[in-house]
Scaffold this motif. Structure first.
Motif, PDB file in Angstrom:
ATOM      1  N   THR A 155     -16.102  14.499  30.588  1.00  0.00           N
ATOM      2  CA  THR A 155     -14.277  12.865  31.211  1.00  0.00           C
ATOM      3  C   THR A 155     -13.324  13.104  29.568  1.00  0.00           C
ATOM      4  O   THR A 155     -12.773  13.194  29.985  1.00  0.00           O
ATOM      5  CB  THR A 155     -15.442  11.674  31.360  1.00  0.00           C
ATOM      6  N   ASN A 156     -13.853  13.526  28.727  1.00  0.00           N
ATOM      7  CA  ASN A 156     -14.114  13.605  27.459  1.00  0.00           C
ATOM      8  C   ASN A 156     -12.812  14.834  27.132  1.00  0.00           C
ATOM      9  O   ASN A 156     -11.804  14.844  26.465  1.00  0.00           O
ATOM     10  CB  ASN A 156     -14.845  13.259  26.517  1.00  0.00           C
ATOM     11  N   GLU A 203     -20.311  12.813  29.961  1.00  0.00           N
ATOM     12  CA  GLU A 203     -19.108  12.623  29.044  1.00  0.00           C
ATOM     13  C   GLU A 203     -18.336  13.674  28.573  1.00  0.00           C
ATOM     14  O   GLU A 203     -17.728  13.179  28.103  1.00  0.00           O
ATOM     15  CB  GLU A 203     -19.648  11.657  28.513  1.00  0.00           C
ATOM     16  N   LYS A 240      -8.348   8.845  22.540  1.00  0.00           N
ATOM     17  CA  LYS A 240      -8.940   8.180  21.901  1.00  0.00           C
ATOM     18  C   LYS A 240      -8.127   6.679  23.469  1.00  0.00           C
ATOM     19  O   LYS A 240      -8.322   6.513  23.905  1.00  0.00           O
ATOM     20  CB  LYS A 240      -9.918   7.196  21.701  1.00  0.00           C
ATOM     21  N   HIS A 241      -6.728   7.263  23.316  1.00  0.00           N
ATOM     22  CA  HIS A 241      -5.234   6.616  23.615  1.00  0.00           C
ATOM     23  C   HIS A 241      -5.066   7.022  25.406  1.00  0.00           C
ATOM     24  O   HIS A 241      -5.105   6.258  25.726  1.00  0.00           O
ATOM     25  CB  HIS A 241      -4.568   7.192  23.083  1.00  0.00           C
ATOM     26  N   SER A 269      -8.395   7.668  26.938  1.00  0.00           N
ATOM     27  CA  SER A 269      -9.268   7.724  27.749  1.00  0.00           C
ATOM     28  C   SER A 269      -9.307   6.030  28.963  1.00  0.00           C
ATOM     29  O   SER A 269     -10.473   6.160  29.259  1.00  0.00           O
ATOM     30  CB  SER A 269     -10.535   7.375  26.657  1.00  0.00           C
ATOM     31  N   ASP A 270      -8.328   5.273  28.811  1.00  0.00           N
ATOM     32  CA  ASP A 270      -8.615   4.638  30.179  1.00  0.00           C
ATOM     33  C   ASP A 270      -8.205   5.577  30.978  1.00  0.00           C
ATOM     34  O   ASP A 270      -7.799   4.749  32.425  1.00  0.00           O
ATOM     35  CB  ASP A 270      -7.354   4.052  29.268  1.00  0.00           C
ATOM     36  N   GLY A 271      -7.531   6.623  30.523  1.00  0.00           N
ATOM     37  CA  GLY A 271      -7.290   7.606  32.321  1.00  0.00           C
ATOM     38  C   GLY A 271      -6.106   7.267  32.894  1.00  0.00           C
ATOM     39  O   GLY A 271      -5.454   7.301  33.685  1.00  0.00           O
ATOM     40  N   HIS A 272      -5.188   6.587  32.336  1.00  0.00           N
ATOM     41  CA  HIS A 272      -3.579   6.266  32.563  1.00  0.00           C
ATOM     42  C   HIS A 272      -2.870   7.181  32.402  1.00  0.00           C
ATOM     43  O   HIS A 272      -3.299   8.719  31.585  1.00  0.00           O
ATOM     44  CB  HIS A 272      -2.460   4.712  31.533  1.00  0.00           C
ATOM     45  N   GLU A 329     -17.800   9.580  19.063  1.00  0.00           N
ATOM     46  CA  GLU A 329     -17.886   8.911  19.883  1.00  0.00           C
ATOM     47  C   GLU A 329     -18.908   7.877  20.059  1.00  0.00           C
ATOM     48  O   GLU A 329     -19.080   6.769  20.341  1.00  0.00           O
ATOM     49  CB  GLU A 329     -17.231   8.528  21.465  1.00  0.00           C
ATOM     50  N   ARG A 342      -1.482  15.110  34.553  1.00  0.00           N
ATOM     51  CA  ARG A 342      -1.337  12.960  33.774  1.00  0.00           C
ATOM     52  C   ARG A 342      -0.189  12.938  32.679  1.00  0.00           C
ATOM     53  O   ARG A 342      -0.117  12.203  32.511  1.00  0.00           O
ATOM     54  CB  ARG A 342      -3.153  12.478  33.012  1.00  0.00           C
ATOM     55  N   ASN A 395      -9.116  14.374  28.454  1.00  0.00           N
ATOM     56  CA  ASN A 395      -8.349  13.399  27.463  1.00  0.00           C
ATOM     57  C   ASN A 395      -8.429  14.494  26.270  1.00  0.00           C
ATOM     58  O   ASN A 395      -7.409  14.059  25.460  1.00  0.00           O
ATOM     59  CB  ASN A 395      -9.320  12.261  27.490  1.00  0.00           C
TER      60      ASN A 395
END
Length: 289
Positions: free
Chosen positions: A274-275, A271, A23-24, A26-29, A140, A60, A278
């Motif tokens: 994407t998940n 989704e 979750k942390h 998940s903003d793509g950083h 989610e 990442r 992460n």
């Protein structure tokens, strides 16, 4: 050294920590927790999605990735798997991500290496990172999964995705119902049916599996069309119901799920992808950060 060979290698508490980390992320950083780490990818079986997902997750986190081209490697020259593992380990990588067509290979590597072994799929045995990303996707959407029902549909007997999800989702309180033709059902204590229509009114989610054409010695269904007429997830079947759809990919369009449903907002396939990045970042952080 910690490994991830099967979903039950992690306790429920450890999995909660992985879900929170995913979750942390998940903003793509980018978060360079692994900037001094080397990860080897060792894929004896084709993979686009899982391999790319692990590579992006590693980058990442700042890790260096070394991709071993198995098609050209010494295993083709008669070197045994254990030799390969010990040779790679002698180079000092922090983790080896392995996929193999035979069940049990990641465990063999783990027995002969100091590096963390991550199982990216072994035969029909296990695919733990897929099950973790599926759990994350479901959490989610639903929040608490206790009492929720999911139908897993398709070639369950040959599916490492099904095996890992059955263990993990059951542990988080979901009732798993298996839907398949008789020859695709494993021996199980779980509830089973051969008919989607029997369970469609009670499930909260459906996980369609990929038709595993490469894992069958003989074509078990006269044609994929015959299979699809009974087990394809269609708009007629789902109707207006509040059900979400998952699939590990790649999707056989109009065999596993229809085109129309893949475009439906209830379909979580992209989704999941994407998940997946992460979740794999969270797994790498846990094992080697």
């Amino acid at each position: 050294m910690a490994h991830l060979i099967r979903t039950d290698d992690f306790s429920k508490e450890e999995i909660e920590e992985i879900l929170a980390d995913a979750k942390h992320f998940s903003d793509g950083h980018f978060e360079l927790l692994l900037k001094d780490k080397i990860i080897i990818t060792l894929f004896f079986e084709n993979s686009t999605r899982t391999k790319s997902s692990f590579e992006i997750a590693a980058k990442r986190l700042g890790a260096e990735i070394v991709h071993l081209d198995v098609a050209k490697s010494s295993t083709k020259k008669g070197e045994t798997l254990v030799d390969t593992a010990m040779n790679l380990d002698a180079m000092g990588p922090n983790a080896i991500i392995v996929r193999h067509q035979n069940s049990g290979v990641p465990q063999i590597l783990a027995d002969h290496t100091k590096a963390s072994i991550l199982n990216a799929g072994d035969g029909a045995h296990a695919h733990p990172s897929q099950a973790l990303l599926d759990l994350y996707t479901l959490r989610e959407h639903f929040g608490d999964l206790a009492g929720k029902k999911i139908a897993i549909v398709g070639d369950i007997k040959n599916s490492r995705v099904a095996n890992s999800n059955i263990e993990l989702l059951s542990r988080f309180g979901m009732e798993v119902i298996l839907v398949a033709p008789p020859h695709f059902l494993p021996k199980t204590k779980l509830r089973t049916t051969h008919f989607l229509a029997e369970i469609i009114d009670e499930v909260d989610a459906i996980m369609s599996l990929r038709t595993q054409t490469e894992r069958h010695s003989s074509q078990s269904y006269a044609s994929l069309k015959d299979y699809a007429s009974d087990f394809c997830i269609t708009e007629e079947l789902i109707g207006e119901r509040d059900i979400i759809l998952l699939h590990p990919g790649p999707v056989h369009r109009n065999i596993d799920i229809t085109d129309a449903l893949l475009d439906d907002k209830r379909c979580k396939v992209l989704e999941q992808v994407t998940n997946g990045v992460n979740i794999r970042m969270a797994i790498l952080k846990k094992l080697i950060a």
